[in-house]
Design a protein around this motif. Sequence first.
Motif, short mmCIF file in Angstrom:
data_model
loop_
_atom_site.label_atom_id
_atom_site.label_comp_id
_atom_site.label_asym_id
_atom_site.label_seq_id
_atom_site.Cartn_x
_atom_site.Cartn_y
_atom_site.Cartn_z
N ARG A 99 -3.08 24.05 35.61
CA ARG A 99 -4.10 24.32 36.60
C ARG A 99 -3.51 24.63 37.98
O ARG A 99 -4.05 25.46 38.72
N HIS A 100 -2.42 23.98 38.35
CA HIS A 100 -1.90 24.09 39.71
C HIS A 100 -0.63 24.93 39.84
O HIS A 100 -0.12 25.07 40.96
N ALA A 101 -0.14 25.48 38.75
CA ALA A 101 1.11 26.25 38.81
C ALA A 101 0.95 27.48 39.68
O ALA A 101 -0.02 28.22 39.58
N ARG A 102 1.90 27.69 40.59
CA ARG A 102 1.93 28.88 41.43
C ARG A 102 3.08 29.79 41.06
O ARG A 102 3.06 30.98 41.28
N ARG A 103 4.14 29.17 40.51
CA ARG A 103 5.31 29.93 40.13
C ARG A 103 6.04 29.17 39.03
O ARG A 103 6.09 27.94 39.05
N VAL A 104 6.61 29.91 38.08
CA VAL A 104 7.40 29.32 37.00
C VAL A 104 8.87 29.52 37.32
O VAL A 104 9.30 30.60 37.73
N ILE A 105 9.63 28.46 37.14
CA ILE A 105 11.06 28.49 37.40
C ILE A 105 11.76 28.03 36.13
O ILE A 105 11.42 26.99 35.57
N THR A 106 12.72 28.81 35.67
CA THR A 106 13.46 28.42 34.47
C THR A 106 14.90 28.06 34.84
O THR A 106 15.46 28.60 35.79
N LEU A 107 15.44 27.13 34.10
CA LEU A 107 16.79 26.67 34.30
C LEU A 107 17.44 26.57 32.92
O LEU A 107 16.87 25.92 32.03
N PRO A 108 18.58 27.22 32.70
CA PRO A 108 19.24 27.10 31.41
C PRO A 108 19.47 25.62 31.06
O PRO A 108 19.77 24.80 31.94
N PHE A 109 19.34 25.31 29.78
CA PHE A 109 19.41 23.92 29.35
C PHE A 109 20.71 23.25 29.77
O PHE A 109 20.70 22.10 30.24
N ASP A 110 21.83 23.92 29.63
CA ASP A 110 23.11 23.30 30.00
C ASP A 110 23.16 22.99 31.49
O ASP A 110 23.69 21.95 31.90
N GLN A 111 22.57 23.85 32.32
CA GLN A 111 22.51 23.59 33.76
C GLN A 111 21.57 22.43 34.08
O GLN A 111 21.84 21.62 34.97
N PHE A 112 20.47 22.35 33.34
CA PHE A 112 19.54 21.22 33.49
C PHE A 112 20.28 19.90 33.27
O PHE A 112 20.14 18.96 34.04
N MET A 113 21.07 19.84 32.21
CA MET A 113 21.79 18.61 31.88
C MET A 113 22.83 18.28 32.97
O MET A 113 23.00 17.11 33.32
N ILE A 114 23.47 19.28 33.53
CA ILE A 114 24.45 19.06 34.60
C ILE A 114 23.76 18.50 35.85
O ILE A 114 24.23 17.53 36.44
N VAL A 115 22.64 19.10 36.22
CA VAL A 115 21.90 18.61 37.40
C VAL A 115 21.37 17.20 37.14
O VAL A 115 21.44 16.33 38.02
N ALA A 116 20.85 16.96 35.94
CA ALA A 116 20.31 15.64 35.62
C ALA A 116 21.37 14.55 35.77
O ALA A 116 21.07 13.43 36.19
#
Length: 160
Positions: A27-44
């Motif tokens: 309902r509230h999404a204004r923009r979709v942002i994708t992050l490669p899975f391996d980068q997600f794990m690094i940031v996490a």
Amino acid sequence: MVFIEVEEGVKLWQSKNGAFYKMAQHRHARRVITLPFDQFMIVADTLPDPGNRLNFVHIVPRSGSTLMMQIFETTGTCITYAEPDELGKPFWRFKDNLSDAEQICIWRAVARFMCKEDRDNRLGMRYVAKIPAAFLVDKVKLFFEAFPASKHVFLYRDLQ
């Protein structure tokens, strides 16, 4: 991983934005942002573990869980997530080809993102995630291993 951007000040977890987290995201999404899975794990890995500040309410439908989550929310000390797919079923894309250790690692990474401190989340806030029991029926032991410091409540409705 897919993230959404919302308008400034919108807190998707608040029940006024929808009874379910996923519906509020749509309902509230204004923009979709994708992050490669391996980068997600690094940031996490750079984010702190929520430890005992993350707790779970495992539910069956029509058990009063929406009211329970609203009660947690009104304390002013809890951020609530009603049925977040990110924690309930984050492995769909892997087609069950993950080891137990990999599943635990992904759950913990997702939890770090959901419970990160930012300008809207004050230090010391507690997090409560409502997860349908059916999502974890075959992974209960593993889920408890992933979050050993968390408290777990099972809420059900006696139909008799």
